[in-house]
Each structure stands twice: as structure tokens, then as C-alpha cells.
Design an enzyme around this catalytic site. Structure first.
Site, mmCIF file in Angstrom:
data_model
loop_
_atom_site.group_PDB
_atom_site.id
_atom_site.type_symbol
_atom_site.label_atom_id
_atom_site.label_comp_id
_atom_site.label_asym_id
_atom_site.label_seq_id
_atom_site.Cartn_x
_atom_site.Cartn_y
_atom_site.Cartn_z
ATOM 1 N N ARG A 47 0.861 -1.231 -0.007
ATOM 2 C CA ARG A 47 -0.001 0.031 0.066
ATOM 3 C C ARG A 47 0.921 1.267 -0.105
ATOM 4 O O ARG A 47 1.642 1.606 0.941
ATOM 5 C CB ARG A 47 -1.085 -0.109 1.230
ATOM 6 C CG ARG A 47 -2.007 1.170 1.330
ATOM 7 C CD ARG A 47 -2.846 0.791 2.421
ATOM 8 N NE ARG A 47 -4.118 1.759 2.286
ATOM 9 C CZ ARG A 47 -4.063 3.169 3.287
ATOM 10 N NH1 ARG A 47 -2.867 3.326 3.874
ATOM 11 N NH2 ARG A 47 -4.914 3.907 3.071
ATOM 12 N N SER A 116 -12.595 -4.265 -0.167
ATOM 13 C CA SER A 116 -12.901 -3.806 1.173
ATOM 14 C C SER A 116 -14.448 -3.537 1.050
ATOM 15 O O SER A 116 -15.241 -2.895 0.481
ATOM 16 C CB SER A 116 -12.208 -2.384 1.512
ATOM 17 O OG SER A 116 -10.785 -2.634 1.618
ATOM 18 N N LYS A 145 -6.439 4.536 8.443
ATOM 19 C CA LYS A 145 -7.558 5.059 7.683
ATOM 20 C C LYS A 145 -8.444 5.715 8.604
ATOM 21 O O LYS A 145 -9.194 5.256 9.166
ATOM 22 C CB LYS A 145 -8.385 3.927 6.733
ATOM 23 C CG LYS A 145 -7.609 3.401 5.616
ATOM 24 C CD LYS A 145 -8.612 2.677 4.774
ATOM 25 C CE LYS A 145 -7.839 2.344 3.397
ATOM 26 N NZ LYS A 145 -8.784 1.768 2.388
#
Length: 493
Positions: A47, A116, A145
Site C-alpha cells: 500500500r 474492502s 484510515k
């Protein structure tokens, strides 16, 4: 690298997501990733939100190579172009990214697709779009997040019940709260800071994997086979070679059995009657040991005990080849375990064995795997034995099916006798699981490979092959059934 649906499901157990914000000065993210997969991460996602495409691509290529070495699925977060270009195993997207069905259309049927979700409706849509798994969260407060909404355990359970694909929980998960997700039915957890923010990410990974195994893994046939050795504690008769006799005795003890190492033809028939099984290894044949092998093997057959044959070095001399073929003719072996050259030589009566090692030309690869599996199954059907072919890729076959096993480490080839130890281990598994010899042999091969991986992760800069051998035995001693289930890398064909 192609992963089956069963492999993808098992790989969800400890899903690591990279984050470079915790890198120490001078530290390379790829070096950290290698420590993480070496210590047991079962899935890896890169990521990167700040890197330009060129550096992102270069980093992804390096991580993909690392994950390939450990056969850990590797996916790219959000960036489909980078995922395809670097040869990643797949891509993971969120709800605010491109629609799942459109991603599947772009990447094709073979790449892994993760999506997700935070609701049952989103999970059902993801499954319909062709997702191979869903990540559900955030389960707990997370700094990774900041816009993520929390998901309750009730919603998590509802998602698990609603869909047929694997479910991994994510968001603020670490060693302190992981246990709260037990009983939800998920396949594992995805973590970021619980690994990458730790002082030693490798050690953190190893500890998390044990927690995950205890929390989410149920003992199946493999774990039960190991636990049966600890329960039954069989006495094992080993007629093995004098090069590795001590190692074979120690690994027998380590798994929970008790070794007897007698090769005196005047007593082997009596000794086998108080044992649970027999291991015959032809590494250092003499007239006396040969006689003992025939006597012990026939007696084991007579009283219904499983016998394992390790046809070491068959094909290296006519005398050795004739003795081993005669053994197979006169003694029924529950399991025959050897390298691919040894097994081919048994079947053909001649072969390319290089001393006790397999010929490179015979090696099992992904390209010839299907052929090798059919070859093993055919010989298993002919003999009524389980056939275990070990190498970089292991095959354990009965007449109907085969385990294809990817555990182990290349350094195992630097230790004399890992194959001999495996045969002793296999005999202990067979003796403790006589009604399921196929699963027993597979469990033995997987456990030896897992031990090789654990031992390699433990090596320091000053350790060499002697320490590695000892660490393999230590790993078998400490291996639990759940850990074996968690770390097995295999598919069934």
C-alpha cells in the site's frame, strides 16, 4: 504464481499491509517485508499512497520476488496498472475505487481480487463482482484510515454467514484485541501497525501468527495427525544409516515418539513386536543391516504395523538397486518416501540418481507438476503404498489424489540427512495414524517443511548449517497441531 481457492482461503490467516511511515532511518521497506514473510505472514499487500509510479513499480517488483520465494500471495492496493505490470498475484480495491466488476474485467480470471466492505450488502455485491475475498472493517479505531467506519462483531458475523468467499477483518487489530474476533467465523486478520510499527517486525509477525492460529484455526487432519503422536507416544523401530542415526533418533523424540535404533538381525524380529512402526533407510547397506531389514519388514507386515521405506541411493549401484527392489517385492510398505530420481528408479529399475541426491533433470517443477502427480498416483495405485516424493516441490500421493506441498527452504539441502529425518518423522506419523496413512504422510512432509522455515527465520549471522539442523529439530519439538495447520502451504490435486 497461481493460487487455488483453498490456498487463498488459508492465506488469509495473517494478512500484512505495508506502511512506510514507520521505517527507521536507512531502513528499506523490502528488507522489512522479507523479515515479515520469513516469520510467517501468510499474505502481503503493498500500500503506497505517496510514491511516484516508477518507484512504486520498482518496489512492487522486489516485493513480488520476495513473496514468490516464500509462496506468499502478493497484491497491490488500488493501483491496477502497477499490479498487472509488476506481475502481482492480484489487486485489492476499496468502495471508493473502481467498481469490483470492472476491476475483474480488467485483470482477468486468474488474478486475485480483494474488495474492502463494511456491510452485508457490500459483501454480497463484492462476491457477485468476482472477488476472491473481502476485507471487513474497520473493526477498531485506526490511524491508518481516518475515514473508516467501525464495524461490529455482529455485522462481521453476518457478512461471514452471507457469502461463500473468505473474510479477513481489518482496522486497528493487534495482539491485545485480536482475541475479541474469535468465534466470528473469519479466516484471519489484516494488520498494518501491529507489524510494521513494531521495534522488530519479524518477531511481531511470529507472535501474531501464533495468536491467529490459536484464535482462528481448528485442528484438521494435519494437526490431528501430529497431536496423535503426542498422545500415543509410539516406540519406533529405525533401521537407518549411521551417517544420520543420531538426527533420526532426535527428531523422533522431538515429535513425541520414542526411538529404537537396532539393526542386529538376531533381535529385530523381537524388537519390532514392542514397537508401533518401522522405518527402513538404505543409506549405508551392509550384509547384516540388509538381513535385518528383511526380517523386521516381514515381521511388521505379519503383526500389522506400518513400515516406511527410504530407498536412499537406489540406482547408484546394481547391488543397492537389487536389494531395494527385492525389499519392495517381499515387504509391503505403508509409505515409500524418496526424491524424484529414487522413485523413478524404483519404477523403471534404473535411473539418474546422483549418489543420494536427485538428478536435476528429474526435478518436479510447475511445468511438469501434473505429469509428476499422475506418475505418483499411478505407482501408489500399483503398490497400495502412499508415495511421497520430496524436493523443492513435494508430492504425497495415494491412488486417488495427491498433496502438492510448497513448504521448506532451500537451505535444507545444505544439511546432510534432512530426508532421513523426514523418513523417521513419517514413520512416527504413520504409526500414530494407521487408519489414515495418506494424511499422516502429508502431515509429516508439511511439518518438516514448516520446521525448515521456522529454523531459517531463527538463524543469526553467525549460524551455519549445523545450527540450522538443530533448529529444525527444535522447531519439530515446539510445533503444535494448530501451527502446522496455519503454516501449511499446499494444494490437493
Amino acid at each position: 504464481m497461481k493460487f487455488s481457492k483453498e490456498e487463498i482461503k488459508r492465506s488469509m490467516l495473517l494478512y500484512a499491509v505495508t506502511d512506510r511511515m514507520w521505517l527507521k532511518e536507512g531502513e528499506d521497506i523490502c528488507d522489512v517485508v522479507e523479515e515479515v514473510v520469513k516469520n510467517g505472514a501468510t499474505f502481503m499487500q503493498i500500500r503506497e499512497k505517496e510514491l511516484d509510479d516508477e518507484n512504486f513499480y520498482n518496489e512492487a517488483v522486489r516485493m513480488k520476488e520476495i513473496c514468490n520465494e516464500y509462496r506468499v500471495p502478493f497484491v497491490v492496493n488500488d493501483n491496477i496498472d502497477i499490479a498487472i505490470k509488476c506481475g502481482a498475484d492480484g489487486v485489492h480495491v476499496g468502495q471508493s475505487d473502481i467498481a469490483g466488476k470492472d476491476v475483474r474485467a480488467i485483470i482477468g480470471a486468474d488474478m486475485i481480487l480483494g474488495i474492502s466492505v463494511s456491510t452485508v450488502e457490500e459483501a454480497l455485491l463484492a462476491q457477485a463482482a468476482g472477488a476472491d475475498y473481502v476485507g471487513v472493517g474497520a473493526m477498531f479505531a485506526t490511524g491508518t484510515k481516518k475515514d473508516a467506519h467501525s464495524v461490529t462483531n455482529e455485522t462481521l458475523k453476518a457478512i461471514v454467514d452471507a457469502i461463500d468467499i473468505p473474510v479477513v477483518a481489518i482496522g486497528g487489530i493487534g495482539a491485545a484485541n485480536l482475541g475479541e474476533l474469535g468465534g466470528t467465523g473469519i479466516d484471519g486478520v489484516a494488520v498494518v501497525s501491529a507489524i510494521f510499527a513494531q521495534e522488530n517486525p519479524g518477531e511481531a509477525t511470529a507472535k501474531l501468527l501464533k495468536l491467529c492460529a490459536e484464535t482462528f484455526v481448528e485442528n484438521g487432519a494435519l494437526g490431528t495427525a501430529l497431536e496423535n503422536i503426542r498422545i500415543k507416544q509410539p516406540v519406533m523401530h529405525n533401521i537407518t544409516n549411521y551417517v544420520t542415526v543420531n538426527d533420526c533418533a532426535n527428531i523422533t523424540l522431538a515429535c513425541g515418539a520414542s526411538p529404537v535404533m537396532s539393526d542386529n538381525p538376531d533381535e529385530v524380529e523381537e524388537i519390532i513386536t514392542v514397537c508401533g512402526g518401522l522405518n527402513i533407510n538404505t543409506g549405508t547397506l551392509t550384509a547384516e543391516t540388509t538381513k535385518a531389514m528383511f526380517l523386521a519388514g516381514k515381521k511388521a507386515n505379519e503383526i500389522g504395523l506400518p513400515a516406511v521405506l527410504d530407498p536412499v541411493g537406489i540406482g547408484s549401484s546394481k547391488v543397492r538397486t537389487d536389494i531395494i527392489l527385492d525389499l519392495i517385492d517381499k515387504v509391503h510398505f505403508a509409505v515409500i518416501r524418496g526424491n524424484i530420481s529414487e522413485i523413478k528408479t524404483i519404477i523403471k529399475g534404473e535411473g539418474n540418481t546422483k549418489g543420494v541426491d536427485a538428478d536435476v533433470a528429474d526435478a518436479v517443477t510447475e511445468e511438469n507438476l501434473a505429469e509428476a502427480v499422475e506418475f505418483a498416483k499411478a505407482y501408489a495405485k500399483k503398490t497400495g503404498s502412499v508415495i511421497a516424493i520430496t524436493g523443492a516441490i513435494d508430492i504425497v500421493a495415494c491412488a486417488e489424489m495427491a498433496y502438492v506441498i510448497y513448504n521448506g527452504h532451500r537451505m535444507m539441502s545444505r544439511v546432510t540427512g534432512t530426508g532421513c529425518m523426514l523418513s523417521a518423522l513419517t514413520a512416527s506419523y504413520a504409526a500414530s495414524n494407521p487408519d489414515d496413512l495418506f494424511e499422516a504422510a502429508a502431515a509429516a512432509v508439511i511439518s518438516m517443511g514448516v520446521a525448515g522455515e521456522i529454523a531459517y527465520a531463527r538463524l543469526s549471522e553467525k549460524d551455519g548449517n549445523s545450527s540450522y539442523r538443530n533448529y529444525i529439530i527444535d522447531a519439530i519439538y515446539n510445533l503444535s497441531g494448530k501451527e502446522l495447520e496455519a503454516k501449511g502451504k499446499y494444494k490437493i490435486m
